[in-house]
Write a protein that holds these residues in place. Structure first.
Motif, PDB file in Angstrom:
ATOM      1  N   ARG A 128       0.768  -1.221  -0.088  1.00 38.75           N
ATOM      2  CA  ARG A 128      -0.019   0.036   0.014  1.00 38.75           C
ATOM      3  C   ARG A 128       0.843   1.146   0.090  1.00 38.75           C
ATOM      4  O   ARG A 128       0.692   2.331  -0.567  1.00 38.75           O
ATOM      5  CB  ARG A 128      -1.100  -0.115   1.154  1.00 38.75           C
ATOM      6  CG  ARG A 128      -2.030  -0.786   0.929  1.00 38.75           C
ATOM      7  CD  ARG A 128      -3.395  -0.711   2.036  1.00 38.75           C
ATOM      8  NE  ARG A 128      -4.222  -1.504   1.897  1.00 38.75           N
ATOM      9  CZ  ARG A 128      -5.043  -1.869   2.786  1.00 38.75           C
ATOM     10  NH1 ARG A 128      -4.724  -1.746   4.043  1.00 38.75           N
ATOM     11  NH2 ARG A 128      -6.220  -2.626   2.541  1.00 38.75           N
ATOM     12  N   LEU A 186       2.008   1.727  -3.452  1.00 38.72           N
ATOM     13  CA  LEU A 186       1.012   2.402  -4.269  1.00 38.72           C
ATOM     14  C   LEU A 186       0.547   3.813  -3.947  1.00 38.72           C
ATOM     15  O   LEU A 186      -0.558   4.078  -4.183  1.00 38.72           O
ATOM     16  CB  LEU A 186      -0.141   1.437  -4.381  1.00 38.72           C
ATOM     17  CG  LEU A 186       0.373   0.055  -5.020  1.00 38.72           C
ATOM     18  CD1 LEU A 186      -0.970  -0.826  -4.905  1.00 38.72           C
ATOM     19  CD2 LEU A 186       0.580   0.369  -6.577  1.00 38.72           C
ATOM     20  N   TRP A 222       3.783   7.214 -11.819  1.00 47.68           N
ATOM     21  CA  TRP A 222       4.240   5.769 -11.581  1.00 47.68           C
ATOM     22  C   TRP A 222       2.853   5.225 -12.122  1.00 47.68           C
ATOM     23  O   TRP A 222       2.644   3.998 -12.338  1.00 47.68           O
ATOM     24  CB  TRP A 222       4.498   5.343 -10.325  1.00 47.68           C
ATOM     25  CG  TRP A 222       3.485   5.922  -9.063  1.00 47.68           C
ATOM     26  CD1 TRP A 222       3.796   7.303  -8.608  1.00 47.68           C
ATOM     27  CD2 TRP A 222       2.478   5.549  -8.744  1.00 47.68           C
ATOM     28  NE1 TRP A 222       2.663   7.337  -7.711  1.00 47.68           N
ATOM     29  CE2 TRP A 222       1.739   6.083  -7.681  1.00 47.68           C
ATOM     30  CE3 TRP A 222       1.680   4.094  -8.791  1.00 47.68           C
ATOM     31  CZ2 TRP A 222       0.787   6.139  -6.882  1.00 47.68           C
ATOM     32  CZ3 TRP A 222       0.599   3.824  -8.260  1.00 47.68           C
ATOM     33  CH2 TRP A 222       0.190   4.766  -7.337  1.00 47.68           C
ATOM     34  N   LYS A 223       1.599   5.740 -12.125  1.00 49.33           N
ATOM     35  CA  LYS A 223       0.288   5.280 -12.106  1.00 49.33           C
ATOM     36  C   LYS A 223       0.324   4.419 -13.843  1.00 49.33           C
ATOM     37  O   LYS A 223      -0.543   3.489 -13.874  1.00 49.33           O
ATOM     38  CB  LYS A 223      -0.733   6.101 -12.019  1.00 49.33           C
ATOM     39  CG  LYS A 223      -0.948   6.298 -10.401  1.00 49.33           C
ATOM     40  CD  LYS A 223      -2.088   7.301 -10.124  1.00 49.33           C
ATOM     41  CE  LYS A 223      -2.180   7.554  -8.663  1.00 49.33           C
ATOM     42  NZ  LYS A 223      -3.145   8.639  -8.522  1.00 49.33           N
ATOM     43  N   GLY A 224       0.867   5.394 -14.669  1.00 49.71           N
ATOM     44  CA  GLY A 224       0.856   4.806 -15.937  1.00 49.71           C
ATOM     45  C   GLY A 224       1.584   3.356 -16.361  1.00 49.71           C
ATOM     46  O   GLY A 224       1.187   2.807 -17.148  1.00 49.71           O
ATOM     47  N   SER A 268      -1.733  -3.228 -10.500  1.00 47.72           N
ATOM     48  CA  SER A 268      -1.630  -3.786  -9.016  1.00 47.72           C
ATOM     49  C   SER A 268      -3.040  -4.441  -9.076  1.00 47.72           C
ATOM     50  O   SER A 268      -4.060  -3.905  -9.454  1.00 47.72           O
ATOM     51  CB  SER A 268      -1.303  -2.728  -8.046  1.00 47.72           C
ATOM     52  OG  SER A 268      -2.227  -1.359  -8.386  1.00 47.72           O
ATOM     53  N   ASP A 310      -6.694  -6.068  -3.302  1.00 47.16           N
ATOM     54  CA  ASP A 310      -8.033  -6.895  -2.804  1.00 47.16           C
ATOM     55  C   ASP A 310      -9.053  -6.389  -3.384  1.00 47.16           C
ATOM     56  O   ASP A 310      -9.025  -5.754  -4.540  1.00 47.16           O
ATOM     57  CB  ASP A 310      -7.895  -6.392  -1.306  1.00 47.16           C
ATOM     58  CG  ASP A 310      -7.802  -4.953  -0.884  1.00 47.16           C
ATOM     59  OD1 ASP A 310      -8.459  -4.323  -1.711  1.00 47.16           O
ATOM     60  OD2 ASP A 310      -7.329  -4.763  -0.010  1.00 47.16           O
ATOM     61  N   GLY A 327     -11.019  -4.014  -3.162  1.00 47.48           N
ATOM     62  CA  GLY A 327     -11.058  -2.567  -3.171  1.00 47.48           C
ATOM     63  C   GLY A 327     -10.663  -2.079  -4.308  1.00 47.48           C
ATOM     64  O   GLY A 327     -10.814  -0.925  -4.863  1.00 47.48           O
ATOM     65  N   PHE A 328     -10.019  -3.171  -5.243  1.00 47.17           N
ATOM     66  CA  PHE A 328      -9.684  -2.549  -6.417  1.00 47.17           C
ATOM     67  C   PHE A 328     -10.579  -3.231  -7.836  1.00 47.17           C
ATOM     68  O   PHE A 328     -10.394  -2.655  -8.909  1.00 47.17           O
ATOM     69  CB  PHE A 328      -8.332  -3.319  -6.828  1.00 47.17           C
ATOM     70  CG  PHE A 328      -7.135  -2.861  -6.222  1.00 47.17           C
ATOM     71  CD1 PHE A 328      -7.034  -2.710  -4.831  1.00 47.17           C
ATOM     72  CD2 PHE A 328      -5.943  -2.211  -6.818  1.00 47.17           C
ATOM     73  CE1 PHE A 328      -5.840  -2.145  -4.192  1.00 47.17           C
ATOM     74  CE2 PHE A 328      -5.127  -1.477  -6.203  1.00 47.17           C
ATOM     75  CZ  PHE A 328      -5.014  -1.354  -5.009  1.00 47.17           C
ATOM     76  N   LEU A 329     -11.746  -3.532  -7.292  1.00 50.33           N
ATOM     77  CA  LEU A 329     -12.783  -3.963  -8.358  1.00 50.33           C
ATOM     78  C   LEU A 329     -13.956  -2.918  -8.109  1.00 50.33           C
ATOM     79  O   LEU A 329     -14.147  -2.816  -7.202  1.00 50.33           O
ATOM     80  CB  LEU A 329     -13.249  -5.363  -8.041  1.00 50.33           C
ATOM     81  CG  LEU A 329     -12.076  -6.518  -8.256  1.00 50.33           C
ATOM     82  CD1 LEU A 329     -12.764  -7.772  -7.719  1.00 50.33           C
ATOM     83  CD2 LEU A 329     -11.780  -6.540  -9.676  1.00 50.33           C
ATOM     84  N   VAL A 382     -10.924   0.046 -17.310  1.00 48.63           N
ATOM     85  CA  VAL A 382      -9.711   0.065 -17.068  1.00 48.63           C
ATOM     86  C   VAL A 382      -8.963   0.252 -18.289  1.00 48.63           C
ATOM     87  O   VAL A 382      -7.886   1.021 -18.265  1.00 48.63           O
ATOM     88  CB  VAL A 382      -9.332  -1.358 -16.233  1.00 48.63           C
ATOM     89  CG1 VAL A 382      -7.546  -1.427 -16.205  1.00 48.63           C
ATOM     90  CG2 VAL A 382      -9.861  -1.462 -15.037  1.00 48.63           C
TER      91      VAL A 382
END
Lengths: 233, 491
Positions: free
Chosen positions: A46, A49, A72-74, A78, A81, A83-85, A98
Motif C-alpha cells: 500500500r 502504491l 508511476w500510475k501509468g 496492481s 484486494d 477494493g480494486f474492483l 480499465v
C-alpha cells in the motif's frame, strides 16, 4: 533501479507495523514477499502504491517519489484486494473501463480478452453477472487480469494464488514467468504459500512483525530454508 | 432458542457501529425524533378537538372511523419505504441445529418491535379514553381501540410478507402510493367511498363486539402465512437474491464513451446509481423532490414569504444534486483504492461527477417548467435556482466531499439507513439551501425582484464559467486529505 525504499516506517495507533531502513528492487526483478499475518506485507504494497501515508521515509519509483505524484500510475499494475474492483460492473465493462482510462483502444481490449480466454476458463466473460456476484476466486482472476492488461512495467500482486483453483494457479505461474522473460516486468508478489513464491520469484524477502529478516536469491535450497524458518516447534 | 435470538438481536443493535462512532449524529437524530414524538403526542391528546373543529355535522368517533382506513393505508406505504425486514440475520443460523419453524417464528415476531405497531396507542388511545369512552362506555371504547391495534398488527405481518416477496422491487412502493392516492381521489369525487366502509365497520364495532372477529382473523392469517412463507424460502440464495445484470438498460448510455475518459467515468457513475440498492433509492426520491412545489406553491401564505420560494426552488431544481452530491465520493468507497492507484487524473474524476450533476439537474429542470402555472415569478426564480445549484452548490459539494470519510454500504436501501452518514452530511446541506435565501432576500428588499433573481442566477453562471478553477481547488483539497479518506473508506 525500479523501486528504491528508504527509511520507510508506518505506525498504527502508536504501534510500528513496518520499519524498513533500505530496500532496492531493480528493473526486471521478480521479488517475493513472505511472512506471517501481520508481518507488514500488504502495508508495504500500500505504501508503494501511495494508498497510505508513511510515518517516515520515501519510496521512489523510477527516481521519483511516489507520494503525491501520478507518473508511476501509468506503468504500475496492481491488485491487492476487492477494493480494486468496481463491483457493480460486469467483467467486460470493468476491463473496458480499465483499458480505456489507460488509453487502450476498443480493439486492443478485445484482443486482450481473447488472449486471456484460457486463463478465464470460460468462467468470466459473457456471464451477464456483476463482479460482486462472482466467487472470490473468479473475482481474483478479474482483478489480476485487469492489473496485467495495461502492460505494466511494474506488477504488484498481494496473495495472487490464494482462492484460485489448482489449474488457474498453474496457469498464473506460467503467465508470470513468461512476463518476466519476455517483457522484463518487475514483479512484487506476496504469498503465504512458500512453494508458489519460490517457483515464481528470483528473490525472496522475509518480513517478521514489520522488520526485514531475510533477503535471499532463490536457489535449490531456498524452499527448505524457508520451511525451516517458518516451522515452529 | 428464542432466548439466544433475542440476546443476539440485542447485541447486534447495541454493537452496531452507528451507536459507537456517531455520537453527534445520534444526538441530532434523537432530537428530531423527540420533536416528532411530541407532535404525535399532541395530535393524540387533541384528536377529539381537532375532529370537532374540522367536521361539525358529524360525531368525531364516526369521522375517526371513516379516516382509519386511510390511516392504515398511509402507514402501510410508509412502512414499505421505512421498515426493514430482518432477513440477512438468519443466514448464520441456517447450518446450525435450529428448527426452521422456530427461526421463521422469530423472524416474524421480531417485527413486532417496530414503532408503527405502537403508534395507534399514541394517536388513538387518548381519544378513545377521552371521547369514545364517555359516550359509549369504557368496554365498547376499548374494543373499538383493540380493533385498530389488531388491524395495524395484521398490516405489519402483511407488510413483512410483501417486502420479503418483493425484494429488489422498490417501485412497488410507488404503486402502493398511487393506489392509496387514487382511493382517496375516488372518495373525494364521491365515486367510490372506501371511508364509508371503514366508518360502517368501526361504528358497528362500537355497538357489536363480535365485529372484532374480522381483525383477529386477519392477524392470525397473516401471522401464520408469514411463517409458512419464510419456511418455504429459507435458503441462503433466497435471503440474498442475486441480480441479473441490466445490460439492455445501461446500454442506452454507452454513447457516453465517445466523450473520452470523462465520458467513461460518467458512464461508470450512471451504472453505479442504477445498479446499487442504496443509490437506486435516491433515484426513486427524484419525483418526490420534483413534486415538492405542489405542497407550497398553491398556498398563498408561502407565496408572500419570498425566502420560502427560494428554498422551494433550490430544493426542486437541486434535489438530485444534493441527494447524490452529499456522498459524492463515498459512493465509491468500496473501490476507492482502485481509484487512487489507477491512471485517471483526479481532475477528470471530479469533472465527471460535476458534469453528471449538471446534466441530470438540467434534464430534471424541464419537468419543473409546468410550475409556470403558479406565476412567472416562480418560473424565473426556478431558473435562477437551477443556475445557482449547478454553478455554486454542485462545486461546493465537490469541495466538501473531502470531509466525508465514512464508508458507504451500497447494498442496503437508503430509507432510515444512517450507515455511512455523518453529522457533516446534515450540516453540509443547510448552507446549500440557506445561503441563497440570505443572498436573495436582502437584494430583493433593497433592489427589487428582478435584480434579486439576476444576482442569484449570475452567481451560478460565474461558477459555471470558472468551474475548472473551482474543481482544481476541490482536487487540491482532496489531495491533502486523501490518505484519511482512503483509510476511512477501507473499514
Amino acid at each position: 533501479m525500479m523501486l528504491n525504499i528508504k527509511q520507510i516506517s508506518k505506525e498504527y495507533s502508536g504501534q510500528t507495523v513496518l520499519n524498513i531502513p533500505q530496500l532496492e528492487i531493480i528493473k526486471g526483478e521478480s521479488f517475493g514477499l513472505v511472512g506471517n499475518n501481520g508481518a507488514g506485507k500488504t502495508t508495504l504494497f500500500r505504501l508503494i502504491l501511495d494508498l497510505i501515508k508513511a510515518k517516515t521515509g520515501e519510496i521512489h519509483s523510477n527516481e521519483i517519489n511516489v507520494a503525491g505524484s501520478e507518473h508511476w500510475k501509468g506503468y504500475t499494475g496492481s491488485y491487492l484486494d476487492e477494493g480494486f474492483l468496481i463491483d457493480f460492473l460486469t467483467a467486460e465493462e470493468y476491463f473496458e473501463f480499465v483499458g480505456s482510462i489507460n488509453g487502450l483502444s476498443k480493439g486492443d481490449i478485445e484482443d486482450f480478452m481473447m488472449r486471456f480466454e484460457p486463463f478465464f476458463d470460460g468462467e468470466i466473460l459473457e456471464k451477464k453477472k456483476y463482479i460482486r456476484d462472482f466467487s472470490k476466486g473468479n473475482q481474483k482472476k478479474i482483478g489480476i487480469t485487469a492489473a496485467i492488461m495495461t502492460q505494466p512495467e511494474v506488477l504488484i500482486l498481494d496473495e495472487p494464488f490464494s482462492n484460485l483453483d489448482p489449474s488457474t494457479q498453474i496457469r498464473l505461474k506460467k503467465l508470470l514467468r513468461t512476463m518476466q522473460e519476455e517483457q522484463k516486468v518487475t514483479m512484487l508478489i506476496s504469498s503465504h504459500d512458500l512453494n508458489h513464491v519460490t517457483e515464481v520469484c528470483d528473490r525472496i524477502v522475509v518480513l517478521d512483525k514489520g522488520e526485514l529478516v531475510h533477503d535471499i536469491q532463490t536457489s535449490e535450497s531456498t524452499l527448505k530454508d524457508l520451511e525451516s524458518y517458518f516451522s515452529v516447534e | 432458542m428464542f432466548k439466544w435470538f433475542i440476546l443476539h438481536q440485542w447485541k447486534s443493535a447495541r454493537r452496531s457501529s452507528i451507536w459507537q462512532k456517531n455520537l453527534g449524529l445520534n444526538i441530532f437524530i434523537g432530537f428530531l425524533m423527540v420533536i416528532l414524538l411530541m407532535y404525535i403526542v399532541v395530535l393524540g391528546l387533541f384528536l377529539d378537538k381537532i375532529l370537532l373543529e374540522v367536521v361539525n355535522d358529524k360525531d368525531p368517533e364516526a369521522v375517526a372511523s371513516g379516516i382509519l382506513i386511510y390511516y392504515f393505508l398511509v402507514v402501510f406505504v410508509m412502512r414499505f419505504f421505512m421498515q426493514t425486514i430482518p432477513a440477512m440475520q438468519a443466514i448464520p443460523y441456517l447450518h446450525l441445529p435450529v428448527k426452521r419453524s422456530s427461526l421463521a417464528r422469530y423472524l416474524t415476531l421480531s417485527s413486532v418491535t417496530n414503532f408503527f405497531n405502537w403508534l395507534p396507542i399514541l394517536i388513538f388511545l387518548p381519544f378513545t379514553l377521552k371521547w369514545v369512552a364517555e359516550f359509549h362506555g369504557m368496554a365498547s371504547a376499548m374494543i373499538w381501540f383493540s380493533g385498530i391495534l389488531l388491524f395495524e398488527w395484521a398490516s405489519n405481518f402483511k407488510l413483512i410478507w410483501l417486502k420479503r416477496k418483493s425484494t429488489g422491487k422498490p417501485w412497488l412502493g410507488l404503486v402502493l402510493l398511487a393506489l392509496t392516492s387514487s382511493l382517496f381521489l375516488l372518495d373525494n369525487y364521491e365515486i367510490f367511498s372506501i371511508s364509508s366502509i371503514s366508518e360502517w365497520f368501526f361504528m358497528g364495532l362500537l355497538a357489536q363486539p363480535a365485529y372484532l372477529i374480522l381483525p383477529i382473523v386477519a392477524l392470525v392469517f397473516w401471522y401464520y402465512y408469514n411463517i409458512y412463507f419464510i419456511k418455504s424460502i429459507i435458503y441462503v440464495e433466497d435471503l440474498s437474491p442475486k441480480e441479473k445484470s441490466d445490460h439492455t438498460f445501461s446500454d442506452s448510455f454507452v454513447k457516453l464513451k465517445e466523450f473520452g475518459t470523462v465520458g467513461e467515468l460518467v458512464l461508470k457513475e450512471v451504472r453505479l446509481l442504477f445498479r446499487n440498492k442504496r443509490s437506486r433509492t435516491v433515484l426513486f426520491l427524484i419525483p418526490m423532490f420534483l413534486m415538492y412545489g405542489l405542497i407550497f406553491y398553491p398556498q398563498e401564505i408561502y407565496n408572500t414569504k419570498t425566502g420560502w420560494l427560494v428554498f422551494v426552488g433550490m430544493f426542486i431544481t437541486g434535489g438530485f444534486l444534493m441527494a447524490y452530491g452529499q456522498y459524492i465520493m463515498a459512493w465509491e468507497s468500496a473501490h476507492f483504492d482502485f481509484i487512487l492507484s489507477s491512471k485517471t487524473s483526479f481532475h477528470d474524476f471530479f469533472r465527471a461527477k460535476y458534469y453528471l450533476m449538471v446534466i441530470v439537474s438540467v434534464v430534471l429542470y424541464f419537468f419543473t417548467i409546468p410550475y409556470i402555472y403558479f406565476g412567472m415569478e416562480i418560473f424565473y426564480l426556478n431558473i435562477a435556482a437551477l443556475l445557482y445549484n449547478i454553478g455554486v452548490n454542485a462545486l461546493l459539494l465537490l469541495y466538501t466531499a473531502s470531509y466525508n470519510k465514512k464508508r458507504m454500504d451500497l447494498s442496503k436501501g437508503a430509507m432510515m439507513n444512517y450507515q455511512g452518514v455523518g453529522i457533516n452530511n446534515f450540516i453540509i446541506v443547510l448552507p446549500l439551501l440557506i445561503v441563497p435565501m440570505l443572498i436573495y432576500a436582502p437584494v430583493k428588499f433593497f433592489f427589487g425582484y428582478e435584480i434579486a433573481v439576476i444576482t442569484l442566477g449570475s452567481l451560478g453562471v460565474l461558477g459555471m464559467v470558472f468551474h475548472k478553477y473551482f474543481i482544481h481547488l476541490a482536487v487540491k483539497h482532496f489531495q491533502e486529505k486523501r490518505y484519511g479518506i482512503a483509510e476511512g473508506y477501507r473499514q
